[in-house]
Every structure is written in C-alpha cells, then in structure tokens.
Design a protein around this motif. Structure first.
Motif, short mmCIF file in Angstrom:
data_model
loop_
_atom_site.label_atom_id
_atom_site.label_comp_id
_atom_site.label_asym_id
_atom_site.label_seq_id
_atom_site.Cartn_x
_atom_site.Cartn_y
_atom_site.Cartn_z
N VAL A 1 0.81 -1.22 0.00
CA VAL A 1 0.00 0.00 0.00
C VAL A 1 0.84 1.27 0.00
N ILE A 2 2.10 1.20 0.45
CA ILE A 2 3.05 2.31 0.34
C ILE A 2 4.26 1.79 -0.42
N LYS A 3 4.61 2.48 -1.51
CA LYS A 3 5.55 1.91 -2.48
C LYS A 3 6.81 2.77 -2.64
N GLY A 4 7.70 2.63 -1.68
CA GLY A 4 9.00 3.28 -1.79
C GLY A 4 8.95 4.79 -1.71
N SER B 1 -9.33 8.71 -2.09
CA SER B 1 -9.52 7.65 -1.09
C SER B 1 -8.73 6.41 -1.50
N GLY B 2 -8.04 5.82 -0.52
CA GLY B 2 -7.27 4.62 -0.78
C GLY B 2 -5.88 4.84 -1.33
N CYS B 3 -5.44 6.09 -1.40
CA CYS B 3 -4.11 6.38 -1.98
C CYS B 3 -2.98 6.10 -1.01
N GLY B 4 -3.29 5.96 0.30
CA GLY B 4 -2.27 5.65 1.29
C GLY B 4 -1.85 6.80 2.18
N GLN C 1 -0.88 8.94 -4.99
CA GLN C 1 -1.80 8.09 -5.74
C GLN C 1 -1.29 6.66 -5.69
N ALA C 2 -2.16 5.75 -5.28
CA ALA C 2 -1.83 4.31 -5.25
C ALA C 2 -0.53 4.03 -4.52
N GLY C 3 -0.31 4.73 -3.39
CA GLY C 3 0.85 4.45 -2.55
C GLY C 3 2.15 5.08 -3.00
N ARG C 4 2.11 5.91 -4.04
CA ARG C 4 3.30 6.58 -4.54
C ARG C 4 3.11 8.10 -4.51
N ILE C 5 4.22 8.81 -4.41
CA ILE C 5 4.17 10.27 -4.49
C ILE C 5 4.18 10.68 -5.95
N GLU C 6 3.16 11.44 -6.35
CA GLU C 6 3.09 11.96 -7.71
C GLU C 6 3.87 13.27 -7.85
#
Length: 352
Positions: A18-21, A38-41, A208-213
C-alpha cells in the motif's frame, strides 16, 4: 527541532503493498499536507510516521535519529484524529492535562501548560466545562490543546476537520493556520479536501496508489503540475483536458481553431486549461465554440458548463455576472500564457 525524513518507506499488508517506496524530507517547522483520492495511502503513511503502523521496509528519521523501530511513545510526536476522543467525565482542563498527569508531571507544570495552551486556543472560559457542553469546533480545539501541552517534536493531523460543518471547517482552518504561525512547529496533515491543502500547506505531497506523484508548494502544484493526475486533482473545479497538440509551434484543439504556443511543448497530445483561464467571446472568435448546457450562479462568479463537441464539456469560471443563458452558443478563448500540455503517458511536456 522537528525535521522528519522518510527513506524508501514501504508498507505491506500480507501480499498487498500500500506504500511503495516513499522518499520525503520535511523541514523543521514546515506545514506539510498529504492529499490524494480515497485509498491512496495518505493516512497509512501518517500512521507509519506516528508509529501506529510498522514500516515494512525503509527507514524513518526524526532529527537525524533513526526511529524506524521506536514505539509511538519514543518518537515525541502528537496525533490529532478525526474523532476528538475526549473523556466525557473530565473537564476541558482535565482532558488537556491528562497526558501530562499520567506521565507523572508535577501539578504546577500541568496547570501552567494547560493555561498556556488554553490561551493560545482561546479556551480559557471553557476550562471547567465538560465535552458535552461544547460545540464540535470547541471539542476539536480541546483535542489540539491536549497535544500542545505535551510540547511534541511534531504534530500529526488525520483529517481533523472532517466531522465539522462547512462554516466550522473554515473557522478551524483559520485557527490551525494561526496555531502553526504561533508555535512554529512541524505539522503533517492528512486531508482529502484540496481546499484545506491549498490554504494551509507550506508543502503539499500528492499521493496516488501508494506513490508520491509530486511534492511542492500550493502555487507550484497549481501552476506547474508534473502530470495529468496532479493537474486535475489540484484546483477546483478541475482543469479541463481536451485532445490537441502542437503543430508548427502552434497549439491546435481537435476539430477546432488554433492559437500560438511554444515549440517546447512538442509531443503533446492533450491540452489543459483551468476554468478561470477561459474567457467568453462570440462564436468563431475564440479557440473553440460550444453551447452552454448549465449556468451555476455562485455570487462572486458564474460556473458555465459548455458542450464543445467533439472536445466534450468544458467548465468555465466567469468572474462577475453574465447574461449568457443555457442553450446559447458562445466562443471560448484560452489565456495563451496558461495553457498546459501533456503527452500520451500523462506527463507534462510544457506550458505556454
């Protein structure tokens, strides 16, 4: 001091990552806001900082001290939740000082710190009341005061205003902004409300989706989004994005007219323009034409939804009143210095 650094932080729940590096530096005294759908982490990331969730991989540093394995009590942080979590049988003063009391602080120290926090938060007249006698905004200020008396290294806020009505949200945004100016403390704040993010933050972290945009100031994210996701997430109403590109150093909208644009935007296949950067004109005199479908009168401005087939519906913010009515044909002229361009991957490739 309250500098916080996340280094290659990951969080896994079983087989789900859920959190990607995540790599992020937060300076001492900075007000940083995590935003995203919602759900981005964003709440999970805050809980990793607080210690309420364990970091699966990576490291967390507070003032250059590795606290990755430290429990919440060893990090010197204070957290304010959506729920006020006040003890109903205690007075405001007792609620604010309870953490110090359980830590064994002297009575005189507790009274002094509660008095100072209540002064900052304008709770002096409410110290003898119980939570049931307070408004939602007052209860949230008590919850914040309970954190202030601990003199934490940093404050962590998890959607603290989500339970308040619209008027109280505005009031509490103002109070939190003043509190940050007064204390000068590091604050990390999670919200799904980008108006809160734009008005409060020194720095916004879009997830978004566990990553920093993208990470940047509100102005940077608004004026120079790195990609289509940030461009449409930051700004209300969101940016209009339509098919188009650049030909011979001119931008062209699919099936519509064209206007000057920089050659550096080559490779674009989509054109973005914010609603407030579009002006109404006569049909045939702008960059595109369309029929007004809906006109929303908002007092200071009017929001128009214009069907510009084949481009789709464009949102236009017109400052002041307008005589334009639904069903009318209009021309739309873009502010040529504020046009954004995106490639097939959704990455920004230039701006006029």
């Amino acid at each position: 001091m309250g500098a916080i650094r996340l280094q290659a932080v990951e969080k896994w729940f079983g087989d789900a990552q859920v959190i990607k590096g995540v790599d992020l530096d937060i300076a001492d005294g900075e007000f940083v806001i995590f935003v995203g759908p919602s759900g981005c982490g964003k709440s999970t990331l805050l809980r990793l900082v607080s210690g309420l969730e364990e970091i699966s991989r990576g490291s967390l540093y507070i003032d250059d001290r590795d606290v990755t394995a430290e429990p919440p009590s060893g990090r010197g942080l204070a957290m304010v939740f959506q729920s006020y979590a006040l003890y109903p049988h205690m007075t405001v003063g007792e609620n604010m000082g309870f953490g110090l009391k359980t830590a064994g602080a002297p009575k005189t120290e507790i009274e002094s710190k509660v008095a100072e926090a209540s002064r900052v938060l304008k709770l002096d007249a409410l110290l003898d009341r119980r939570p049931k006698d307070l408004s939602g905004g007052q209860r949230q200020r008590v919850a914040i005061g309970r954190s202030i008396v601990r003199e934490p290294t940093a404050f962590l806020f998890d959607e603290p205003l989500s339970n308040l009505d619209a008027a109280l949200r505005v009031e509490m945004r103002f109070e939190i902004a003043k509190l940050h100016q007064s204390l000068g403390a590091t604050m990390i704040y999670v919200t799904h409300d980008q108006v809160e993010a734009m008005t409060l933050a020194d720095k916004i972290v879009v997830l978004q989706a566990g990553r920093i945009e993208q990470v940047g100031s509100p102005r940077t994210l608004y004026e120079r989004p790195d990609n289509l996701f940030v461009a449409q997430f930051i700004g209300s109403p969101k940016m209009n994005v339509v098919p188009g590109g650049v030909t011979d150093s001119r931008f062209a909208l699919q099936g519509q007219g064209s206007g000057p644009a920089p050659a550096s935007a080559g490779g674009a296949n989509r054109v973005g323009i914010r609603p407030e950067h579009i002006a109404l004109t006569n049909p045939g005199e702008g960059h595109c034409n369309g029929k007004v479908e809906v006109a929303e009168y908002l007092g200071a401005d009017v929001m128009l939804f214009v069907d510009c087939d084949p481009l789709g519906v464009m949102t236009v913010r017109h400052v002041g009143d307008t005589a334009v009515k639904p069903g009318e044909q209009v021309g739309l002229r873009f502010d040529e210095q504020r046009v954004h361009f995106f490639d097939g991957e959704g990455l920004a490739v230039g701006r006029a």
